[in-house]
Design a protein around this motif. Sequence first.
Motif, PDB file in Angstrom:
ATOM      1  N   THR A 110      77.582  90.818 -49.976  1.00 38.07           N
ATOM      2  CA  THR A 110      78.657  90.515 -50.927  1.00 38.07           C
ATOM      3  C   THR A 110      78.510  89.101 -51.472  1.00 38.07           C
ATOM      4  O   THR A 110      78.644  88.862 -52.682  1.00 38.07           O
ATOM      5  CB  THR A 110      80.023  90.683 -50.252  1.00 38.07           C
ATOM      6  N   VAL A 111      78.214  88.155 -50.595  1.00 39.20           N
ATOM      7  CA  VAL A 111      78.016  86.771 -51.036  1.00 39.20           C
ATOM      8  C   VAL A 111      76.807  86.682 -51.960  1.00 39.20           C
ATOM      9  O   VAL A 111      76.844  85.968 -52.986  1.00 39.20           O
ATOM     10  CB  VAL A 111      77.848  85.838 -49.821  1.00 39.20           C
ATOM     11  N   THR A 115      73.656  80.603 -42.518  1.00 37.04           N
ATOM     12  CA  THR A 115      73.405  81.988 -42.115  1.00 37.04           C
ATOM     13  C   THR A 115      72.126  82.105 -41.302  1.00 37.04           C
ATOM     14  O   THR A 115      72.074  82.796 -40.271  1.00 37.04           O
ATOM     15  CB  THR A 115      73.325  82.892 -43.355  1.00 37.04           C
ATOM     16  N   TRP A 131      78.287  95.194 -39.115  1.00 34.56           N
ATOM     17  CA  TRP A 131      79.251  94.552 -40.005  1.00 34.56           C
ATOM     18  C   TRP A 131      78.706  93.329 -40.719  1.00 34.56           C
ATOM     19  O   TRP A 131      79.125  93.032 -41.837  1.00 34.56           O
ATOM     20  CB  TRP A 131      80.503  94.154 -39.213  1.00 34.56           C
ATOM     21  N   TRP A 132      77.802  92.585 -40.132  1.00 33.50           N
ATOM     22  CA  TRP A 132      77.325  91.340 -40.731  1.00 33.50           C
ATOM     23  C   TRP A 132      76.721  91.520 -42.125  1.00 33.50           C
ATOM     24  O   TRP A 132      77.011  90.732 -43.035  1.00 33.50           O
ATOM     25  CB  TRP A 132      76.319  90.671 -39.784  1.00 33.50           C
ATOM     26  N   PHE A 153      79.004  91.273 -45.275  1.00 28.59           N
ATOM     27  CA  PHE A 153      79.396  89.922 -45.679  1.00 28.59           C
ATOM     28  C   PHE A 153      78.292  89.243 -46.481  1.00 28.59           C
ATOM     29  O   PHE A 153      78.524  88.715 -47.572  1.00 28.59           O
ATOM     30  CB  PHE A 153      79.743  89.105 -44.437  1.00 28.59           C
ATOM     31  N   THR A 154      77.069  89.277 -45.967  1.00 28.83           N
ATOM     32  CA  THR A 154      75.977  88.563 -46.639  1.00 28.83           C
ATOM     33  C   THR A 154      75.627  89.191 -47.987  1.00 28.83           C
ATOM     34  O   THR A 154      75.378  88.476 -48.959  1.00 28.83           O
ATOM     35  CB  THR A 154      74.732  88.533 -45.743  1.00 28.83           C
TER      36      THR A 154
END
Length: 441
Positions: A112-113, A89, A105-106, A109-110
């Motif tokens: 959530t991870v 990342t 949007w990015w 994702f991060t």
Amino acid sequence: MIQRIWTSRKPGTGTTVARFEAAARDNEEQVLAVGALRGERRVGWVRLALIGLLALSQTGITRLFGEAMILDPIRMWVGRVYMAFAVATFIYLIRQKPTPRRSFWWPFFTMTVDICFLVAMSWRSYQLNGVFDGAMFTACSAVLVTFSVMRYSRLHVLVSTMLGAAGYMLLCWVTGNHSAGRVSFVLGCFIALGLLLAETNRAVRGMFLELRGLDNLSRFLPRQVADRIVKNGETSLMPVQREVTILFSDIRDFTTLSETLPPQVVLALLDDYFGHMTHIVLERQGMVNKFLGDGMMACWGVPEHTEDHAEQAMRAALDMRAKLVELNAWRRQRGEPELRIGIGLHTGVVAAGMLGGTRQHEYTVIGDAVNVASRVEGLTKVVGTDILVSESTWKRSGGRFQGERVGEERVKGRQEAVVLYTLKGREPAPSTVFQAEPTGT
């Protein structure tokens, strides 16, 4: 096809102000994208640091204090995967360019991870020792939620807060630690943290946009126009018809002078000269509209309406004359030729507003008054003086200046002659005579 597109366009969307608003919104989004990308890169650094701290606390520090180490292959596998994710990342963010779409949007994702990693590690620890460490989970998730204050939108704060709270509730439920009092208190803390971070995100974004927007606008628009846009929005620059005072100035025989000097010297001369003259115009509440080679156009009365626009313009003209005396004294000391200027002022009604497309804008004034002011400046060479003022400006100033009527002159493009006055100085203030009080005997 062209006719159909044109007729479907909303009223007002084809105006210069509308195009300027669209360009301003695009610029805002790009500015936010730049800030968000920088924030994500900092988050990447912090994520790597936290992984290192986690590894150190679970191995070196635990061993140092004689505590039992948890050597679990599954936890180690999850940690390695998350470490690979953090490194990949970070590398990805370093190579990326800011775009509003990716910046929006990015983070989903991060974040959530991040929360899934925290939930997985907490769940595995519970499976190994039968204890859910709610304090550690809450502290780590609070740090992850705090990351969102640097992101593109308040929505990221909301989502990260919900993910952290949902992860805590899920672990409490599956581990049987679902005390109503404790869970409700922790959820309340999550909500308070989320609200605080959301407000901080909004305030920082707003301040950042205002400062960057004002800086960008000031590079291409007069400061007064930029301030008005930031304060009242782009629609405050809709075209208006208003009485203003226009000033034109020009350096005499500059073409002949510039032919004897290198281009770099000419530019340095103009830069120094315009720097001083621009400062005078701004100090007198005027607006420098444009530079015309070795000439300058300034106006008073727009975009903000003022009643004393003629008086302020005439004061500026006198200040410019005084400043030129100082500049010429300095030039004589350096053995450089002196400069001579001509200044013309005229007061009249103009149309003022934005012109241009989405990539280039200009706030300008248009009308007969502009043309007359330019012609009046040109007549300074004919009359043989450095400052000429039209009758409309002279009357509008309220008799606060000294000067002489030099007669009427024909100007190109106008049937009526223009009555002109020379400007000598300001009218001295009336003196007050004080009488001594009689003294007693």
